[in-house]
Design a protein around this motif. Structure first.
Motif, short mmCIF file in Angstrom:
data_model
loop_
_atom_site.label_atom_id
_atom_site.label_comp_id
_atom_site.label_asym_id
_atom_site.label_seq_id
_atom_site.Cartn_x
_atom_site.Cartn_y
_atom_site.Cartn_z
N UNK A 1 -56.94 -49.95 -37.50
CA UNK A 1 -57.31 -49.49 -36.03
C UNK A 1 -56.06 -49.11 -34.82
N UNK A 2 -55.01 -49.90 -35.50
CA UNK A 2 -53.90 -49.51 -34.33
C UNK A 2 -53.39 -48.72 -34.45
N UNK A 3 -53.45 -47.49 -34.43
CA UNK A 3 -52.86 -45.76 -35.08
C UNK A 3 -51.56 -45.93 -34.86
N UNK A 4 -51.09 -44.62 -35.44
CA UNK A 4 -49.82 -44.88 -34.99
C UNK A 4 -49.20 -44.36 -33.35
N UNK A 5 -47.62 -43.46 -33.24
CA UNK A 5 -47.21 -42.96 -32.07
C UNK A 5 -46.83 -42.01 -31.89
N UNK A 6 -46.06 -40.90 -31.92
CA UNK A 6 -45.91 -39.28 -31.96
C UNK A 6 -44.78 -39.67 -31.18
N UNK A 7 -44.07 -40.40 -30.57
CA UNK A 7 -43.01 -40.52 -29.89
C UNK A 7 -42.40 -42.00 -30.64
N UNK A 8 -42.99 -43.10 -30.37
CA UNK A 8 -42.33 -44.66 -30.94
C UNK A 8 -42.87 -44.95 -31.94
N UNK A 9 -42.26 -45.30 -32.68
CA UNK A 9 -42.17 -45.57 -34.59
C UNK A 9 -42.74 -47.03 -34.78
N UNK A 10 -42.16 -47.67 -33.38
CA UNK A 10 -42.91 -49.17 -33.43
C UNK A 10 -44.73 -49.15 -33.42
N UNK A 11 -45.34 -47.83 -32.53
CA UNK A 11 -46.58 -48.36 -32.56
C UNK A 11 -47.20 -48.81 -33.95
N UNK A 12 -48.11 -48.86 -33.94
CA UNK A 12 -49.22 -48.95 -35.62
C UNK A 12 -48.43 -49.73 -37.02
N UNK A 13 -46.97 -49.95 -36.29
CA UNK A 13 -46.71 -50.17 -37.80
C UNK A 13 -45.45 -51.83 -37.89
N UNK A 14 -45.61 -52.02 -39.35
CA UNK A 14 -44.14 -53.66 -39.26
C UNK A 14 -43.17 -53.65 -38.97
#
Length: 330
Positions: free
Chosen positions: A293-306
């Motif tokens: 449910x935590x989506x990836x982000x087009x600019x920040x690689x930390x969003x939604x990822x480990x």
């Protein structure tokens, strides 16, 4: 093993007709095009025609893709993306899949514009962009392909539309690079699709899951849970796909979970990573505990990822294709 995996889809009561019903997008059947977008595999000349018997039949192929489309049509709309148009091309013998966007109505009917784009027309003189995913029967009929693998292929192609950073040539709109689309496939998309299909813990109990995968998924998500079952299902699908890719280039037998690709790229590789690197990416996505449910982000690689700096200790994007921005380090 391959036939067992396919049989288990039916054996353990994984009835894709029983998935939660949502508004169904169109499943289109336009003429084949080797589109102007992103292919699952590098371009190849392998063709696999329809046969009397095979790993997967037309009904299974279309039902699986129906579930994928049901799950993701509302997500495309919620994200403000053009409507999802998924094309299940069972009769096409191409061993690949493609994703692209149709957004130029004036080019419809011209020689180099994909015929799928005719579906932009919603009524006479009215056109709306569409997000295309074309799935070919030739890939589904590959002897190393599984039903779980088919889910992952569709998820990878959806990832080109939705997976965020990093994107090709730094483009903010289109499209997520191949490695990121693989990471999205197991960390976000397959989780949603396998949840809709259900019976994942039962599948994991009966399927020939390798020790490495079973151990990693149980450590990440617990014993006999739906989440660990989805993790195992996704990782084993990744093995089928990586070996399918390996077969296009030679002997796929050396591609396996313990044989981690230890190469490190100097810059993020945008094209198709090597088969072992892709398998490592599928496993990383499957074992990452950041929720789908935590989506990836087009600019920040930390969003939604480990990644480093988070509580997660595994599931990082593999360095065999990914180079984190220096200032971020994840």
């Amino acid at each position: 093993m391959k036939s067992i995996l396919l049989g288990l889809v039916l054996l353990v009561g994984v009835n894709i007709n029983s998935a939660k019903t949502v508004e169904t997008p169109e499943l289109l059947a336009a003429p084949h095009v080797h589109g102007p977008g992103c292919g699952f595999f590098p371009a190849n000349k392998l063709r696999i025609p329809i046969r009397p018997t095979g790993q997967m039949n037309e009904l299974q192929f279309k039902r699986v893709l129906q579930v994928v489309a049901q799950v993701y049509d509302p997500i495309f709309r919620q994200n403000g993306r053009p409507k999802l148009a998924l094309f299940p091309r069972w009769t096409d013998d191409t061993v690949n899949a493609y994703a692209f966007i149709c957004n130029e109505a004036k080019l419809i009917g011209t020689p180099n514009y994909p015929p799928e784009c005719a579906r932009m027309q919603t009524s006479p003189g009215i056109y709306s962009p569409i997000s295309v995913v074309s799935m070919f029967g030739g890939l589904a009929r590959h002897p190393l392909m599984t039903i779980e693998g088919l889910v992952l292929v569709a998820c990878h192609e959806i990832g080109h539309h939705l997976a965020g950073y990093p994107r090709y040539r730094g483009n903010s709109e289109w499209a997520a690079v191949e490695g990121q689309s693989d990471y999205f496939a197991t960390s976000k998309c397959a989780r949603k699709v396998f949840k809709a299909i259900g019976s994942n813990a039962v599948w994991a109990q009966r399927a020939p899951v390798t020790f490495e995968v079973r151990n990693s998924c149980v450590n990440a998500f617990g014993v006999n849970s739906e989440a660990s079952g989805i993790c195992m299902r996704s990782a084993m699908a990744g093995l089928a796909l990586a070996r399918t890719l390996g077969s296009l280039k030679g002997d796929p037998k050396g591609i396996n979970f313990p044989n981690v690709d230890k190469s490190i790229v100097g810059t993020t590789f945008e094209g198709h990573p090597a088969a072992q690197c892709r398998l490592d990416t599928y496993v990383a996505g499957a074992t990452c505990r950041v929720p789908d449910t935590e989506d990836f982000n087009a600019a920040d690689p930390r969003k939604g990822s480990c990644g480093p700096g988070k509580v997660e200790s595994n599931g990082y994007r593999p360095r065999c294709w990914y180079r984190p921005p220096t200032a971020i380090g994840s």
